[in-house]
Design a protein around this motif. Structure first.
Motif, PDB file in Angstrom:
ATOM      1  N   MET A 496       0.824  -1.206   0.000  1.00  0.00           N
ATOM      2  CA  MET A 496       0.000   0.000   0.000  1.00  0.00           C
ATOM      3  C   MET A 496       0.856   1.252   0.000  1.00  0.00           C
ATOM      4  O   MET A 496       0.544   2.233  -0.666  1.00  0.00           O
ATOM      5  CB  MET A 496      -0.909  -0.014   1.234  1.00  0.00           C
ATOM      6  N   ASN A 497       1.941   1.223   0.759  1.00  0.00           N
ATOM      7  CA  ASN A 497       2.832   2.409   0.780  1.00  0.00           C
ATOM      8  C   ASN A 497       3.430   2.654  -0.588  1.00  0.00           C
ATOM      9  O   ASN A 497       3.603   3.802  -1.031  1.00  0.00           O
ATOM     10  CB  ASN A 497       3.920   2.209   1.807  1.00  0.00           C
ATOM     11  N   ARG A 498       3.772   1.577  -1.288  1.00  0.00           N
ATOM     12  CA  ARG A 498       4.311   1.754  -2.632  1.00  0.00           C
ATOM     13  C   ARG A 498       3.273   2.334  -3.572  1.00  0.00           C
ATOM     14  O   ARG A 498       3.554   3.184  -4.408  1.00  0.00           O
ATOM     15  CB  ARG A 498       4.804   0.405  -3.175  1.00  0.00           C
ATOM     16  N   LEU A 499       2.050   1.836  -3.475  1.00  0.00           N
ATOM     17  CA  LEU A 499       1.002   2.345  -4.346  1.00  0.00           C
ATOM     18  C   LEU A 499       0.654   3.788  -4.055  1.00  0.00           C
ATOM     19  O   LEU A 499       0.234   4.525  -4.939  1.00  0.00           O
ATOM     20  CB  LEU A 499      -0.250   1.458  -4.199  1.00  0.00           C
ATOM     21  N   MET A 500       0.781   4.250  -2.869  1.00  0.00           N
ATOM     22  CA  MET A 500       0.407   5.615  -2.510  1.00  0.00           C
ATOM     23  C   MET A 500       1.458   6.633  -2.891  1.00  0.00           C
ATOM     24  O   MET A 500       1.220   7.816  -2.790  1.00  0.00           O
ATOM     25  CB  MET A 500       0.152   5.696  -0.979  1.00  0.00           C
ATOM     26  N   ARG A 501       2.660   6.258  -3.311  1.00  0.00           N
ATOM     27  CA  ARG A 501       3.700   7.248  -3.678  1.00  0.00           C
ATOM     28  C   ARG A 501       3.328   7.845  -5.033  1.00  0.00           C
ATOM     29  O   ARG A 501       3.134   7.133  -6.001  1.00  0.00           O
ATOM     30  CB  ARG A 501       5.054   6.554  -3.738  1.00  0.00           C
ATOM     31  N   PRO A 502       3.257   9.231  -5.200  1.00  0.00           N
ATOM     32  CA  PRO A 502       2.884   9.850  -6.482  1.00  0.00           C
ATOM     33  C   PRO A 502       4.076   9.825  -7.492  1.00  0.00           C
ATOM     34  O   PRO A 502       5.232  10.029  -7.117  1.00  0.00           O
ATOM     35  CB  PRO A 502       2.501  11.256  -6.060  1.00  0.00           C
ATOM     36  N   ILE A 503       3.718   9.635  -8.750  1.00  0.00           N
ATOM     37  CA  ILE A 503       4.737   9.601  -9.837  1.00  0.00           C
ATOM     38  C   ILE A 503       4.343  10.652 -10.860  1.00  0.00           C
ATOM     39  O   ILE A 503       3.230  10.634 -11.379  1.00  0.00           O
ATOM     40  CB  ILE A 503       4.807   8.219 -10.498  1.00  0.00           C
ATOM     41  N   ARG A 533      -3.948  12.789  -2.005  1.00  0.00           N
ATOM     42  CA  ARG A 533      -3.268  12.910  -0.714  1.00  0.00           C
ATOM     43  C   ARG A 533      -4.218  12.599   0.447  1.00  0.00           C
ATOM     44  O   ARG A 533      -3.860  11.937   1.412  1.00  0.00           O
ATOM     45  CB  ARG A 533      -2.698  14.320  -0.577  1.00  0.00           C
ATOM     46  N   LYS A 534      -5.400  13.132   0.297  1.00  0.00           N
ATOM     47  CA  LYS A 534      -6.399  12.892   1.358  1.00  0.00           C
ATOM     48  C   LYS A 534      -6.719  11.436   1.491  1.00  0.00           C
ATOM     49  O   LYS A 534      -6.769  10.881   2.582  1.00  0.00           O
ATOM     50  CB  LYS A 534      -7.659  13.694   1.065  1.00  0.00           C
ATOM     51  N   SER A 535      -6.920  10.740   0.339  1.00  0.00           N
ATOM     52  CA  SER A 535      -7.224   9.310   0.389  1.00  0.00           C
ATOM     53  C   SER A 535      -6.048   8.525   0.889  1.00  0.00           C
ATOM     54  O   SER A 535      -6.187   7.568   1.642  1.00  0.00           O
ATOM     55  CB  SER A 535      -7.669   8.819  -0.997  1.00  0.00           C
ATOM     56  N   GLY A 536      -4.783   8.955   0.478  1.00  0.00           N
ATOM     57  CA  GLY A 536      -3.598   8.255   0.967  1.00  0.00           C
ATOM     58  C   GLY A 536      -3.423   8.406   2.457  1.00  0.00           C
ATOM     59  O   GLY A 536      -3.079   7.458   3.154  1.00  0.00           O
ATOM     60  N   SER A 537      -3.664   9.603   2.977  1.00  0.00           N
ATOM     61  CA  SER A 537      -3.536   9.818   4.439  1.00  0.00           C
ATOM     62  C   SER A 537      -4.580   8.992   5.197  1.00  0.00           C
ATOM     63  O   SER A 537      -4.291   8.421   6.244  1.00  0.00           O
ATOM     64  CB  SER A 537      -3.691  11.290   4.784  1.00  0.00           C
ATOM     65  N   GLU A 538      -5.771   8.882   4.595  1.00  0.00           N
ATOM     66  CA  GLU A 538      -6.805   8.075   5.245  1.00  0.00           C
ATOM     67  C   GLU A 538      -6.399   6.621   5.250  1.00  0.00           C
ATOM     68  O   GLU A 538      -6.589   5.915   6.239  1.00  0.00           O
ATOM     69  CB  GLU A 538      -8.141   8.256   4.528  1.00  0.00           C
ATOM     70  N   ASP A 539      -5.823   6.121   4.120  1.00  0.00           N
ATOM     71  CA  ASP A 539      -5.396   4.723   4.076  1.00  0.00           C
ATOM     72  C   ASP A 539      -4.312   4.481   5.091  1.00  0.00           C
ATOM     73  O   ASP A 539      -4.281   3.440   5.755  1.00  0.00           O
ATOM     74  CB  ASP A 539      -4.918   4.358   2.672  1.00  0.00           C
ATOM     75  N   GLN A 540      -3.346   5.444   5.196  1.00  0.00           N
ATOM     76  CA  GLN A 540      -2.284   5.290   6.165  1.00  0.00           C
ATOM     77  C   GLN A 540      -2.842   5.236   7.601  1.00  0.00           C
ATOM     78  O   GLN A 540      -2.407   4.431   8.427  1.00  0.00           O
ATOM     79  CB  GLN A 540      -1.288   6.434   6.056  1.00  0.00           C
ATOM     80  N   ASN A 541      -3.801   6.101   7.883  1.00  0.00           N
ATOM     81  CA  ASN A 541      -4.410   6.076   9.230  1.00  0.00           C
ATOM     82  C   ASN A 541      -5.066   4.740   9.510  1.00  0.00           C
ATOM     83  O   ASN A 541      -4.961   4.195  10.612  1.00  0.00           O
ATOM     84  CB  ASN A 541      -5.449   7.198   9.371  1.00  0.00           C
TER      85      ASN A 541
END
Length: 571
Positions: A496-503, A533-541
């Motif tokens: 998940m962390n890999r998928l959330m990194r922006p390219i 970013r918002k969705s990534g922060s939510e996934d991280q939480n």
């Protein structure tokens, strides 16, 4: 009636009931049983007259049960009735009736009184209507507390005209009606200590004793042609009245003054007061008669004592004469006896002289005999001393024997007590042995119970150990599953962390060492990036929360395993 008057009727508020109704009820209850009359006789009184005589009897009777009327009260009542009928009272037949012993001792009962009235001896030759009117008048006067009744002329308060009214005077009020039947009451004058009576003519003013103290009031002149006029003054009004003649005016003024006096003295009934006064007079008369009888008895006793004294004095004189004669006879007899004794003494002296000579010879012989007896006595005394010494020795020996016997009895008693104590100790020992045997048996039973309980506990312990081993295996399997699950969670977190990194577009893939240094933070103006970013922060939480929950679950399982291991370490 005394019970009703004292405990019931005297406590009822005046005006709340009619006492005549109570009297009629009592008359109905008693007359049906006790009042038996001959209906065919012409001298029998009507039922209403008998009831009124019954009420008058109850009023004038003595205040004790059974009710009786003394002869004086009967005579007073009959005189009042005869006076109302304007005839002369005949006392002869009444005295013949009262001469009976039973009447003199106890008095007359109401039924005997009514029988005497029904006999017709007192109302012979008089019309029944006249007798009924006289009984009613006396009844209203005594029982109804009516001091006086009659027609008077009264002057109105407003129209000031004169009208003839029927007046009824009682101790507390003066009422007036339109007619003699007393159906239409025109007024009621309350009498108290503040009222007074003024008389027109050659009379003085009548009032209470507090108002009149040997002082004369001015006499009112005649008014409106009324010659026998008088006035009744109260605090609020003055009532002008006129009688038919001077005698009637005098009677009315005296009666009104009597009513005022009764009110001032706190009395409610004139005839009750007169009854008490007559009773006091009878008691005083009885006391005087009793005192006279006692004085006569005392005088008779003194007279009898005096007569006895005179008889005794005569007897004493006669006895004195007899004693004097006896004394003379005794003196003569003593003289004769003295002469005889003197002659006898002379003879005895001669005989004594002869006896003295013979006695001297006998005395010599007696002295010799006495000397021999004295020697014999000395010998007997010595023998007595020796016997006493022997007796003392025997007594001492017996005492020693008794002491030895008491000592032997004490030893026997002590031996018996020791035997009893030994028997008690033997019984206690047997009881103790039995008690010890019972305790051993109880201990043996208790040990068997405890051994069975121990075997049961060991069996339960083995079951618990088997259960613990099974639980340990389940815990190891669960821990393995938890470690595998945590490994999977970590793998997916990395993915998940890999998928959330922006390219960015046309960006080269940086190396691992400079990936964080070449990363540029996009601006906040790009809305798509803000959403990512918002969705990534939510996934991280969410991932961090899952990691925290997993770690907490692992710690909890470890604690459970340690706790189960600690619980199972049973020695």
């Amino acid at each position: 009636m005394p019970y009703l008057n004292k405990y019931i009727l005297d406590k009822v508020i005046e005006g709340s009931f009619t006492k005549e109704n109570v009297d009629e009820l009592c008359w109905t209850l008693t007359a049906k049983k006790n009042y038996q009359t001959d209906k065919t006789s012409s001298t029998v009184l009507p039922e209403r007259d008998a009831f009124r005589l019954w009420c008058l009897f109850n009023f004038l009777s003595e205040d004790k049960y059974p009710l009786v009327m003394v002869p004086d009260e009967v005579e007073y009542l009959l005189k009042k009735i005869c006076m109302s009928m304007s005839i002369e009272f005949n006392c002869v037949e009444l005295e013949d009736f009262f001469s009976q012993d039973s009447v003199q001792q106890t008095g007359i009962t109401v039924w005997v009184f009514l029988e005497m009235m029904n006999s017709g001896k007192l109302t012979r030759g008089i019309d029944k209507s006249i007798t009924s009117m006289a009984i009613e008048e006396v009844y209203r006067e005594i029982v109804g507390d009516v001091l006086k009744e009659g027609y008077l002329w009264k002057k109105g308060q407003l129209r000031r005209n004169w009208k003839e009214r029927w007046f009824t005077l009682r101790p507390s009020s003066l009422s007036y009606y339109t007619g003699e039947d007393r159906k239409d009451c025109q007024g009621n004058i309350v009498l108290d200590g503040n009222c007074c009576v003024e008389v027109v003519g050659d009379e003085i003013v009548f009032g209470p004793s507090e108002w009149i103290k040997n002082a004369l009031f001015p006499v009112l002149p005649d008014r409106d042609g009324k010659r026998c006029m008088f006035c009744l003054k109260t605090l609020s009004k003055t009532y002008e009245m006129s009688a038919s003649d001077t005698k009637q005016r005098q009677e009315w003024t005296t009666a009104i003054q009597t009513a005022i006096r009764l009110h001032v003295e706190g009395k409610t009934s004139l005839h009750k007061d007169l009854k008490l006064k007559r009773r006091e007079q009878r008691e005083q008369r009885d006391k005087r008669c009793h005192a006279k009888e006692e004085e006569l008895q005392r005088l008779r006793a003194l007279q009898e004592e005096r007569e006895r004294g005179l008889v005794e004095l005569d007897l004493l004189k006669e006895a004195q004469k007899q004693a004097q004669a006896l004394l003379e006879q005794d003196e003569q007899r003593r003289r004769q006896q003295h002469e005889q004794m003197q002659r006898a003494l002379e003879v005895q002296l001669k005989e004594a002289e002869e006896a003295r000579v013979s006695m001297q010879a006998e005395m010599v012989l007696k002295e010799e005999e006495a000397e021999r007896q004295r020697k014999r006595i000395q010998e007997l005394e010595e023998m007595q001393k020796r016997l006493e010494e022997a007796l003392q020795l025997e007594i001492k020996a017996r005492r020693d024997e008794e002491v030895f016997r008491y000592a032997q009895a004490g030893l026997l008693a002590e031996e018996e007590e020791k035997m009893k104590a030994l028997m008690c100790l033997q019984e206690e020992q047997e009881e103790y042995i039995l008690k010890t045997q019972r305790e051993k048996q109880e201990l043996r039973q208790e040990m068997e119970v405890k051994s069975r309980s121990l075997d049961e506990a060991q069996r339960q312990l083995e079951e618990v150990r088997a259960n613990r081993h099974k639980v340990d295996q389940d815990v190891v399997a669960a821990q393995k599953k938890l470690r595998q699950a945590s490994t999977n969670v970590k793998h997916w977190n990395v993915q998940m962390n890999r998928l959330m990194r922006p390219i960015g577009p046309g960006e080269k893939r940086p190396s691992l060492g400079s990936s964080f240094a070449s990363f540029q933070i996009p601006t906040q103006r790009d809305p798509g990036l803000r959403i990512r970013r918002k969705s990534g922060s939510e996934d991280q939480n969410e991932e961090s929360k899952e990691n925290v929950d997993n770690s907490a679950g692992c710690d909890l399982e470890k604690r459970h395993s340690h706790a189960s291991n600690g619980d199972m370490d049973i020695p």
